[in-house]
Design a protein around this motif. Structure first.
Motif, PDB file in Angstrom:
ATOM      1  N   GLY A  77      23.762  16.436  28.830  1.00  0.00           N
ATOM      2  CA  GLY A  77      23.180  16.328  30.491  1.00  0.00           C
ATOM      3  C   GLY A  77      24.203  15.283  31.052  1.00  0.00           C
ATOM      4  O   GLY A  77      24.977  14.593  30.452  1.00  0.00           O
ATOM      5  N   GLY A  78      24.195  15.100  32.206  1.00  0.00           N
ATOM      6  CA  GLY A  78      25.200  14.642  33.200  1.00  0.00           C
ATOM      7  C   GLY A  78      25.293  13.062  32.725  1.00  0.00           C
ATOM      8  O   GLY A  78      26.208  12.281  33.217  1.00  0.00           O
ATOM      9  N   ASN A  79      23.793  12.476  32.336  1.00  0.00           N
ATOM     10  CA  ASN A  79      23.789  11.098  32.230  1.00  0.00           C
ATOM     11  C   ASN A  79      23.695  10.726  30.816  1.00  0.00           C
ATOM     12  O   ASN A  79      23.218   9.737  30.433  1.00  0.00           O
ATOM     13  N   SER A  80      24.231  11.764  29.953  1.00  0.00           N
ATOM     14  CA  SER A  80      24.065  11.480  28.273  1.00  0.00           C
ATOM     15  C   SER A  80      25.155  10.592  27.882  1.00  0.00           C
ATOM     16  O   SER A  80      26.132  10.357  28.656  1.00  0.00           O
ATOM     17  N   TYR A 136      33.733  17.361  33.778  1.00  0.00           N
ATOM     18  CA  TYR A 136      32.679  17.645  32.810  1.00  0.00           C
ATOM     19  C   TYR A 136      31.716  18.889  33.439  1.00  0.00           C
ATOM     20  O   TYR A 136      31.307  18.308  34.548  1.00  0.00           O
ATOM     21  N   LEU A 137      31.534  19.843  33.352  1.00  0.00           N
ATOM     22  CA  LEU A 137      31.219  20.997  34.237  1.00  0.00           C
ATOM     23  C   LEU A 137      29.544  20.513  34.495  1.00  0.00           C
ATOM     24  O   LEU A 137      29.053  21.290  35.467  1.00  0.00           O
ATOM     25  N   TRP A 138      28.997  19.951  33.644  1.00  0.00           N
ATOM     26  CA  TRP A 138      27.475  19.380  34.000  1.00  0.00           C
ATOM     27  C   TRP A 138      27.327  18.111  34.295  1.00  0.00           C
ATOM     28  O   TRP A 138      25.973  17.497  34.170  1.00  0.00           O
ATOM     29  N   SER A 139      28.495  17.542  34.830  1.00  0.00           N
ATOM     30  CA  SER A 139      28.354  16.065  34.942  1.00  0.00           C
ATOM     31  C   SER A 139      27.338  15.616  36.426  1.00  0.00           C
ATOM     32  O   SER A 139      26.613  14.595  36.336  1.00  0.00           O
ATOM     33  N   ASP A 140      26.804  16.670  37.080  1.00  0.00           N
ATOM     34  CA  ASP A 140      26.173  16.482  38.248  1.00  0.00           C
ATOM     35  C   ASP A 140      24.647  16.717  37.688  1.00  0.00           C
ATOM     36  O   ASP A 140      23.908  16.252  38.688  1.00  0.00           O
ATOM     37  N   SER A 141      24.249  16.860  36.558  1.00  0.00           N
ATOM     38  CA  SER A 141      22.751  16.969  36.048  1.00  0.00           C
ATOM     39  C   SER A 141      22.290  15.722  36.006  1.00  0.00           C
ATOM     40  O   SER A 141      23.090  14.656  35.643  1.00  0.00           O
ATOM     41  N   ASP A 142      20.893  15.445  35.919  1.00  0.00           N
ATOM     42  CA  ASP A 142      20.445  14.074  35.715  1.00  0.00           C
ATOM     43  C   ASP A 142      20.078  13.695  34.583  1.00  0.00           C
ATOM     44  O   ASP A 142      19.627  12.774  34.138  1.00  0.00           O
ATOM     45  N   GLU A 143      20.012  14.625  33.583  1.00  0.00           N
ATOM     46  CA  GLU A 143      19.491  14.509  32.309  1.00  0.00           C
ATOM     47  C   GLU A 143      20.292  13.493  31.318  1.00  0.00           C
ATOM     48  O   GLU A 143      21.525  13.698  31.463  1.00  0.00           O
ATOM     49  N   LYS A 144      19.663  12.638  30.735  1.00  0.00           N
ATOM     50  CA  LYS A 144      20.089  11.863  29.637  1.00  0.00           C
ATOM     51  C   LYS A 144      20.171  12.294  28.416  1.00  0.00           C
ATOM     52  O   LYS A 144      20.969  11.914  27.627  1.00  0.00           O
ATOM     53  N   GLY A 145      19.535  13.589  27.944  1.00  0.00           N
ATOM     54  CA  GLY A 145      19.665  14.054  26.701  1.00  0.00           C
ATOM     55  C   GLY A 145      20.306  15.603  27.065  1.00  0.00           C
ATOM     56  O   GLY A 145      21.212  15.634  27.665  1.00  0.00           O
ATOM     57  N   SER A 146      19.902  16.545  26.474  1.00  0.00           N
ATOM     58  CA  SER A 146      20.379  17.855  26.627  1.00  0.00           C
ATOM     59  C   SER A 146      19.874  18.639  27.532  1.00  0.00           C
ATOM     60  O   SER A 146      18.602  18.498  27.782  1.00  0.00           O
ATOM     61  N   ILE A 147      20.504  19.719  27.834  1.00  0.00           N
ATOM     62  CA  ILE A 147      19.968  20.735  28.641  1.00  0.00           C
ATOM     63  C   ILE A 147      19.900  22.104  28.084  1.00  0.00           C
ATOM     64  O   ILE A 147      21.003  22.614  27.567  1.00  0.00           O
ATOM     65  N   ASP A 202      21.538  15.124  23.954  1.00  0.00           N
ATOM     66  CA  ASP A 202      22.754  15.517  24.546  1.00  0.00           C
ATOM     67  C   ASP A 202      23.390  16.782  23.528  1.00  0.00           C
ATOM     68  O   ASP A 202      22.725  17.006  22.410  1.00  0.00           O
ATOM     69  N   GLY A 203      24.327  17.300  24.157  1.00  0.00           N
ATOM     70  CA  GLY A 203      25.039  18.146  23.085  1.00  0.00           C
ATOM     71  C   GLY A 203      25.489  17.960  21.817  1.00  0.00           C
ATOM     72  O   GLY A 203      25.613  18.435  20.862  1.00  0.00           O
ATOM     73  N   MET A 204      25.707  16.644  21.733  1.00  0.00           N
ATOM     74  CA  MET A 204      26.347  15.811  20.740  1.00  0.00           C
ATOM     75  C   MET A 204      25.134  15.441  19.905  1.00  0.00           C
ATOM     76  O   MET A 204      25.146  15.204  18.775  1.00  0.00           O
ATOM     77  N   GLY A 205      23.898  15.188  20.752  1.00  0.00           N
ATOM     78  CA  GLY A 205      23.006  14.343  20.206  1.00  0.00           C
ATOM     79  C   GLY A 205      22.133  15.347  19.437  1.00  0.00           C
ATOM     80  O   GLY A 205      20.936  14.773  18.811  1.00  0.00           O
ATOM     81  N   PHE A 208      31.271   9.728  27.866  1.00  0.00           N
ATOM     82  CA  PHE A 208      32.648   9.397  27.278  1.00  0.00           C
ATOM     83  C   PHE A 208      33.706  10.468  28.274  1.00  0.00           C
ATOM     84  O   PHE A 208      34.872  10.060  28.432  1.00  0.00           O
ATOM     85  N   LEU A 209      33.247  11.548  28.542  1.00  0.00           N
ATOM     86  CA  LEU A 209      33.937  12.492  29.230  1.00  0.00           C
ATOM     87  C   LEU A 209      34.394  12.046  30.429  1.00  0.00           C
ATOM     88  O   LEU A 209      35.536  12.307  30.970  1.00  0.00           O
ATOM     89  N   GLU A 210      33.427  11.459  31.221  1.00  0.00           N
ATOM     90  CA  GLU A 210      34.056  10.617  32.639  1.00  0.00           C
ATOM     91  C   GLU A 210      34.998   9.547  32.417  1.00  0.00           C
ATOM     92  O   GLU A 210      35.976   9.591  33.055  1.00  0.00           O
TER      93      GLU A 210
END
Length: 396
Positions: free
Chosen positions: A271-274, A287-298, A10-13, A279-281
């Motif tokens: 990603g939306g499942n990261s 969060y603008l990419w909350s609808d994505s399925d990725e657990k990591g980064s995009i 993810d973006g933090m990760g 945390f943001l939810e």
């Protein structure tokens, strides 16, 4: 075992895995079986010590023996590692088959080597940090208490990753090495395995949920007979996290949020499942990419991020940049974002330990309640008046 060819974070990760590669060591192999003449077999009646959030490990009791199974030592692992923890006073009367367990450890452990800064907060909270005798790349440690032990020579420097100094580890002769790995390959630790030092994987970093990461304190507890204390510590963190989450729902607005920054020519957003998205939810943000399925980064282009995120009210974790000047020096297009114009950019990479280690990557997995409160105080300042964020700082 299957090696990972591609890992996304993810973006933090994204920085988190680069950061942890320096301190991670992969542990493989088996330890010998403890056998005694006329030994009694283990009582096979099993009692599960249930976990509420963590999915990467399980704990159960079989008589006086505690079994820990780690199913997620790294993303995509197809192997579950099984460890048997035997009370030292019961060694003479318990027999365990060596081919059943990846390591057999006598407890309570009195000295051990750890390999990730994320291990430190759990051990410190359990009051057993004194047991740590070695760590790879000690400069990455932020904890003041642990840093003092490093300066006193009580925690030895062990090198980095696959260059870990096995000679020093063998001299320390720890009762246990707790390892971090991104796959199943590490030649340095094969040496330790062959020397009979018990080795176990800790996969706390693979958990996606904030409370799931924090619950890994229960992984460490049985090695020190600290189960009740670990439960108490986690229950307090859980309560504080859920209370903060409930508080966030009182906010009358949901500020829009952008995450991440450019790495070379690719912008990595969470990603939306990261972890970060969760945390943001829970902080009641949009969060603008909350609808994505990725657990990591995009991985996205700058143009794609500008199109969707240029008007985001807040921007978190712009790579490792600590100031607006650094952002502009890195890429002048950053000033096209609304959050840049309004000075609403915050980073978790500003607070550092004495020797440069990043506090967030050490402590945040164990204290998600503090992370959530940080975000709520920034996104909804009226809900936590006079609160001083623990991890996140505005860019200079």
């Amino acid at each position: 075992m299957k090696k990972l060819n591609n890992i996304t974070f993810d973006g933090m990760g994204r920085y988190r895995i680069i950061y942890k590669i320096f301190i991670g060591v992969v542990l493989v192999g088996l330890s010998g079986c403890i056998q005694k003449k006329e030994a009694q077999k283990v009582d096979q009646s099993s009692v599960s010590n249930g976990l509420k959030y963590a999915t990467g490990f399980q704990i159960r009791s079989e008589g006086s023996v505690t079994i820990i199974e780690v199913s997620s030592p790294w993303p995509g692992s197809e192997t579950t590692f099984s460890y048997a923890l035997v009370p030292k006073e019961g060694l003479a009367s318990i027999s365990l088959p060596a081919d059943t367990y990846d390591a057999i450890i006598a407890t309570p452990v009195q000295n051990l080597v750890i390999t990730s800064t994320t291990h430190i907060p759990s051990l410190e909270a359990l009051g057993v940090l004194n047991a740590v005798v070695g760590f790879p790349n000690t400069d990455l440690i932020s904890s003041p208490t642990a840093r003092k032990k490093v300066s006193q020579g009580k925690i030895k420097e062990l090198g980095t990753n696959e260059n870990v100094n096995t000679e020093i580890v063998l001299e320390l002769n720890p009762e246990l090495v707790v390892g971090f790995g991104i796959n199943d390959t590490n030649k340095a630790y094969e040496t330790l395995v062959q020397s009979g030092i018990p080795l176990v994987y800790n996969g706390d970093w693979t958990e996606q949920s904030p409370l799931g990461k924090a619950e890994w304190i229960k992984f460490f507890a049985p090695f020190f007979n600290k189960n009740e204390l670990a439960d108490s510590i986690f229950n307090k963190i859980e309560k504080d996290y859920l209370t903060a989450k409930k508080l966030a729902l009182k906010a009358t607005t949901q500020p829009s949020v952008l995450t991440g920054g450019l790495y070379k020519d690719v912008w990595y957003v969470a990603g939306g499942n990261s972890w970060m998205a969760q945390f943001l939810e829970d902080a009641n943000a949009n969060y603008l990419w909350s609808d994505s399925d990725e657990k990591g980064s995009i991985g996205l282009s700058l143009e794609a991020v500008l199109e969707k995120g240029s008007q985001a009210e807040y921007w978190f974790n712009p790579s490792l940049h600590a100031s607006y000047r650094e952002l502009l020096q890195a890429n002048s297009h950053y000033e096209q974002f609304r959050a840049f114009d309004n000075s609403k950019i915050y980073s978790n990479a500003i607070r550092k330990g004495e020797t440069g280690g990043l506090l967030f990557y050490e402590l945040a997995p164990q204290r998600p309640d503090l992370v959530l409160k940080d975000l709520i105080s920034i996104l909804h300042p009226g809900l936590l008046p006079n609160y001083e964020p623990h991890f996140f700082r505005p860019l200079e």
